[in-house]
Design a protein around this motif. Sequence first.
Motif, PDB file in Angstrom:
ATOM      1  N   ILE A   8      26.170 -20.018  32.799  1.00  0.00           N
ATOM      2  CA  ILE A   8      26.303 -20.888  31.706  1.00  0.00           C
ATOM      3  C   ILE A   8      26.605 -19.990  30.569  1.00  0.00           C
ATOM      4  O   ILE A   8      25.549 -19.253  30.204  1.00  0.00           O
ATOM      5  CB  ILE A   8      25.095 -22.043  31.289  1.00  0.00           C
ATOM      6  N   LEU A   9      27.366 -19.936  29.569  1.00  0.00           N
ATOM      7  CA  LEU A   9      27.691 -19.131  28.497  1.00  0.00           C
ATOM      8  C   LEU A   9      26.903 -19.558  27.196  1.00  0.00           C
ATOM      9  O   LEU A   9      26.409 -18.681  26.546  1.00  0.00           O
ATOM     10  CB  LEU A   9      28.978 -18.859  28.374  1.00  0.00           C
ATOM     11  N   ARG A  10      27.090 -20.841  27.000  1.00  0.00           N
ATOM     12  CA  ARG A  10      26.426 -21.303  25.763  1.00  0.00           C
ATOM     13  C   ARG A  10      26.137 -22.947  26.146  1.00  0.00           C
ATOM     14  O   ARG A  10      26.801 -23.560  26.674  1.00  0.00           O
ATOM     15  CB  ARG A  10      27.344 -21.286  24.590  1.00  0.00           C
ATOM     16  N   GLU A  11      24.878 -23.338  25.296  1.00  0.00           N
ATOM     17  CA  GLU A  11      24.793 -24.851  25.345  1.00  0.00           C
ATOM     18  C   GLU A  11      24.943 -25.278  23.925  1.00  0.00           C
ATOM     19  O   GLU A  11      24.746 -24.557  22.920  1.00  0.00           O
ATOM     20  CB  GLU A  11      23.280 -25.117  25.758  1.00  0.00           C
ATOM     21  N   GLY A  28      42.724 -26.989  21.609  1.00  0.00           N
ATOM     22  CA  GLY A  28      42.752 -25.680  21.072  1.00  0.00           C
ATOM     23  C   GLY A  28      41.781 -24.922  19.971  1.00  0.00           C
ATOM     24  O   GLY A  28      42.114 -23.756  19.741  1.00  0.00           O
ATOM     25  N   GLN A  29      41.615 -25.916  19.435  1.00  0.00           N
ATOM     26  CA  GLN A  29      40.562 -25.565  18.024  1.00  0.00           C
ATOM     27  C   GLN A  29      39.228 -26.045  18.277  1.00  0.00           C
ATOM     28  O   GLN A  29      38.125 -25.835  18.198  1.00  0.00           O
ATOM     29  CB  GLN A  29      41.275 -26.085  16.965  1.00  0.00           C
ATOM     30  N   HIS A  30      39.302 -27.519  18.614  1.00  0.00           N
ATOM     31  CA  HIS A  30      37.779 -28.226  18.655  1.00  0.00           C
ATOM     32  C   HIS A  30      37.623 -28.744  20.112  1.00  0.00           C
ATOM     33  O   HIS A  30      38.608 -28.931  20.882  1.00  0.00           O
ATOM     34  CB  HIS A  30      37.808 -29.533  17.689  1.00  0.00           C
ATOM     35  N   VAL A  31      36.558 -28.729  20.476  1.00  0.00           N
ATOM     36  CA  VAL A  31      35.916 -29.610  21.852  1.00  0.00           C
ATOM     37  C   VAL A  31      35.902 -30.996  21.448  1.00  0.00           C
ATOM     38  O   VAL A  31      34.922 -31.145  20.596  1.00  0.00           O
ATOM     39  CB  VAL A  31      34.885 -29.032  22.316  1.00  0.00           C
ATOM     40  N   TRP A  32      36.485 -31.922  21.863  1.00  0.00           N
ATOM     41  CA  TRP A  32      36.297 -33.503  21.538  1.00  0.00           C
ATOM     42  C   TRP A  32      35.345 -33.863  22.936  1.00  0.00           C
ATOM     43  O   TRP A  32      35.665 -33.789  23.963  1.00  0.00           O
ATOM     44  CB  TRP A  32      37.476 -34.218  21.516  1.00  0.00           C
ATOM     45  N   PHE A  33      34.287 -34.572  22.432  1.00  0.00           N
ATOM     46  CA  PHE A  33      33.299 -35.127  23.279  1.00  0.00           C
ATOM     47  C   PHE A  33      33.226 -36.660  22.926  1.00  0.00           C
ATOM     48  O   PHE A  33      33.015 -37.090  21.869  1.00  0.00           O
ATOM     49  CB  PHE A  33      32.256 -34.506  23.771  1.00  0.00           C
ATOM     50  N   ALA A  34      33.057 -37.539  24.148  1.00  0.00           N
ATOM     51  CA  ALA A  34      32.873 -39.036  23.988  1.00  0.00           C
ATOM     52  C   ALA A  34      31.418 -39.396  24.025  1.00  0.00           C
ATOM     53  O   ALA A  34      30.685 -38.814  25.040  1.00  0.00           O
ATOM     54  CB  ALA A  34      33.668 -39.597  25.337  1.00  0.00           C
ATOM     55  N   SER A  35      30.761 -39.966  23.171  1.00  0.00           N
ATOM     56  CA  SER A  35      29.647 -40.369  23.065  1.00  0.00           C
ATOM     57  C   SER A  35      29.187 -41.898  23.147  1.00  0.00           C
ATOM     58  O   SER A  35      28.507 -42.335  22.560  1.00  0.00           O
ATOM     59  CB  SER A  35      28.902 -39.511  21.865  1.00  0.00           C
ATOM     60  N   GLY A  36      30.103 -42.701  23.763  1.00  0.00           N
ATOM     61  CA  GLY A  36      29.978 -44.004  23.753  1.00  0.00           C
ATOM     62  C   GLY A  36      30.594 -45.052  22.880  1.00  0.00           C
ATOM     63  O   GLY A  36      31.587 -45.815  23.087  1.00  0.00           O
ATOM     64  N   ASP A  43      33.084 -27.772  16.753  1.00  0.00           N
ATOM     65  CA  ASP A  43      33.633 -26.383  16.690  1.00  0.00           C
ATOM     66  C   ASP A  43      32.895 -25.489  17.757  1.00  0.00           C
ATOM     67  O   ASP A  43      31.524 -25.307  17.461  1.00  0.00           O
ATOM     68  CB  ASP A  43      33.429 -25.981  15.098  1.00  0.00           C
ATOM     69  N   PRO A  44      33.265 -24.844  18.492  1.00  0.00           N
ATOM     70  CA  PRO A  44      32.701 -24.268  19.655  1.00  0.00           C
ATOM     71  C   PRO A  44      32.145 -22.886  19.259  1.00  0.00           C
ATOM     72  O   PRO A  44      31.533 -22.084  19.869  1.00  0.00           O
ATOM     73  CB  PRO A  44      33.988 -23.904  20.772  1.00  0.00           C
ATOM     74  N   ALA A  45      32.852 -22.460  17.822  1.00  0.00           N
ATOM     75  CA  ALA A  45      32.124 -21.131  17.464  1.00  0.00           C
ATOM     76  C   ALA A  45      30.920 -21.294  16.540  1.00  0.00           C
ATOM     77  O   ALA A  45      29.979 -20.613  16.867  1.00  0.00           O
ATOM     78  CB  ALA A  45      33.367 -20.624  16.418  1.00  0.00           C
ATOM     79  N   SER A  46      30.946 -22.430  15.710  1.00  0.00           N
ATOM     80  CA  SER A  46      29.706 -22.605  14.907  1.00  0.00           C
ATOM     81  C   SER A  46      28.628 -23.623  15.703  1.00  0.00           C
ATOM     82  O   SER A  46      27.386 -23.592  15.425  1.00  0.00           O
ATOM     83  CB  SER A  46      30.206 -23.283  13.769  1.00  0.00           C
ATOM     84  N   GLY A  47      29.231 -24.333  16.566  1.00  0.00           N
ATOM     85  CA  GLY A  47      28.408 -25.380  17.309  1.00  0.00           C
ATOM     86  C   GLY A  47      28.197 -26.714  16.560  1.00  0.00           C
ATOM     87  O   GLY A  47      27.299 -27.450  17.111  1.00  0.00           O
ATOM     88  N   LYS A  48      28.727 -26.719  15.440  1.00  0.00           N
ATOM     89  CA  LYS A  48      28.576 -28.166  14.775  1.00  0.00           C
ATOM     90  C   LYS A  48      29.715 -28.967  14.995  1.00  0.00           C
ATOM     91  O   LYS A  48      30.926 -28.702  15.131  1.00  0.00           O
ATOM     92  CB  LYS A  48      28.627 -27.512  13.100  1.00  0.00           C
ATOM     93  N   VAL A  49      29.255 -30.244  14.713  1.00  0.00           N
ATOM     94  CA  VAL A  49      30.500 -31.342  14.938  1.00  0.00           C
ATOM     95  C   VAL A  49      30.963 -31.542  13.518  1.00  0.00           C
ATOM     96  O   VAL A  49      30.275 -31.717  12.407  1.00  0.00           O
ATOM     97  CB  VAL A  49      29.426 -32.789  15.276  1.00  0.00           C
ATOM     98  N   GLN A  50      32.501 -31.266  13.487  1.00  0.00           N
ATOM     99  CA  GLN A  50      33.140 -31.260  12.128  1.00  0.00           C
ATOM    100  C   GLN A  50      33.511 -32.753  11.814  1.00  0.00           C
ATOM    101  O   GLN A  50      33.341 -33.009  10.696  1.00  0.00           O
ATOM    102  CB  GLN A  50      34.483 -30.488  12.396  1.00  0.00           C
ATOM    103  N   ARG A  51      33.807 -33.637  12.707  1.00  0.00           N
ATOM    104  CA  ARG A  51      34.098 -35.062  12.241  1.00  0.00           C
ATOM    105  C   ARG A  51      34.053 -35.973  13.473  1.00  0.00           C
ATOM    106  O   ARG A  51      33.810 -35.470  14.663  1.00  0.00           O
ATOM    107  CB  ARG A  51      35.537 -35.265  11.867  1.00  0.00           C
ATOM    108  N   SER A  52      34.041 -37.052  13.200  1.00  0.00           N
ATOM    109  CA  SER A  52      33.749 -38.056  14.566  1.00  0.00           C
ATOM    110  C   SER A  52      34.826 -39.358  14.333  1.00  0.00           C
ATOM    111  O   SER A  52      35.125 -39.476  12.933  1.00  0.00           O
ATOM    112  CB  SER A  52      32.500 -38.872  14.647  1.00  0.00           C
ATOM    113  N   ILE A  53      35.493 -39.795  15.320  1.00  0.00           N
ATOM    114  CA  ILE A  53      36.347 -40.993  15.155  1.00  0.00           C
ATOM    115  C   ILE A  53      35.377 -42.104  15.769  1.00  0.00           C
ATOM    116  O   ILE A  53      35.001 -42.201  16.975  1.00  0.00           O
ATOM    117  CB  ILE A  53      37.824 -40.790  15.938  1.00  0.00           C
ATOM    118  N   ASP A  54      35.574 -43.329  15.131  1.00  0.00           N
ATOM    119  CA  ASP A  54      34.707 -44.814  15.639  1.00  0.00           C
ATOM    120  C   ASP A  54      35.778 -45.177  16.888  1.00  0.00           C
ATOM    121  O   ASP A  54      36.679 -45.693  16.258  1.00  0.00           O
ATOM    122  CB  ASP A  54      34.426 -45.446  14.310  1.00  0.00           C
ATOM    123  N   VAL A  55      35.405 -45.132  17.896  1.00  0.00           N
ATOM    124  CA  VAL A  55      36.326 -45.730  18.893  1.00  0.00           C
ATOM    125  C   VAL A  55      35.562 -45.973  20.302  1.00  0.00           C
ATOM    126  O   VAL A  55      34.569 -44.884  20.444  1.00  0.00           O
ATOM    127  CB  VAL A  55      37.402 -44.977  19.188  1.00  0.00           C
TER     128      VAL A  55
END
Length: 211
Positions: A8-11, A28-36, A43-55
């Motif tokens: 594990i490289l990073r959490e 290619g830039q962001h890791v998108w993850f589904a959360s229900g 952003d995998p560099a900063s570890g911060k969520v940049q935006r969210s889509i309601d879906v």
Amino acid sequence: MKQSQAEILREYGPFPGVDAVHGVTFDGQHVWFASGDKLNALDPASGKVQRSIDVAAHAGTAFDGRHLFQISEDRIQKIDPKTGKVLATIPAPGNGGDSGMAWAEGSLWVGQHRGRKIHQIDPETGKILRTIESNRVVTGVTWTDGELWHGTWEGDESDVRRINPQTGEVLERLDMPAGTGVSGLESDGGDRFFCGGGRSGKVRAVRRPKK
């Protein structure tokens, strides 16, 4: 079969308002993850969520280079990441028993967790083109450099494994630490996998072994 401990490289996370991480993909830039009830761009560099889509986002997530695909119960939604609009929906092959999802070779590849299968489906119609059997519960699915990998998670045991896409035979296995599960899975196209951590609410970067 090659077997080793996952490195594990990073959490990332847990994140505010996120109870669980389901599908994971990378544009290619962001890791998108589904959360229900949301798709979140991390952003995998900063570890911060940049935006969210309601879906509705209950299981696997994929990216075809332009659009996001997201499993919601028994449907797969095609989403414009710029506007967040759902452009189309197709039936999911597992009728709600679906898990991970990947994009490769012009098709969607959808895992069925308890069905222990991966289906190649037509992204326009949802028609099943081919089915690969697995001998474990299938969670996340990813293709990278012509290799098919999927996550498994049963009880306290979880791993990421490379399988022969023709036969389903396990070729390589990365064992996750006890109690650390893999829900979603995506390669960054390089030396990392991004793994959803289920109810831990985390996303983990795991080293992908050299070919």
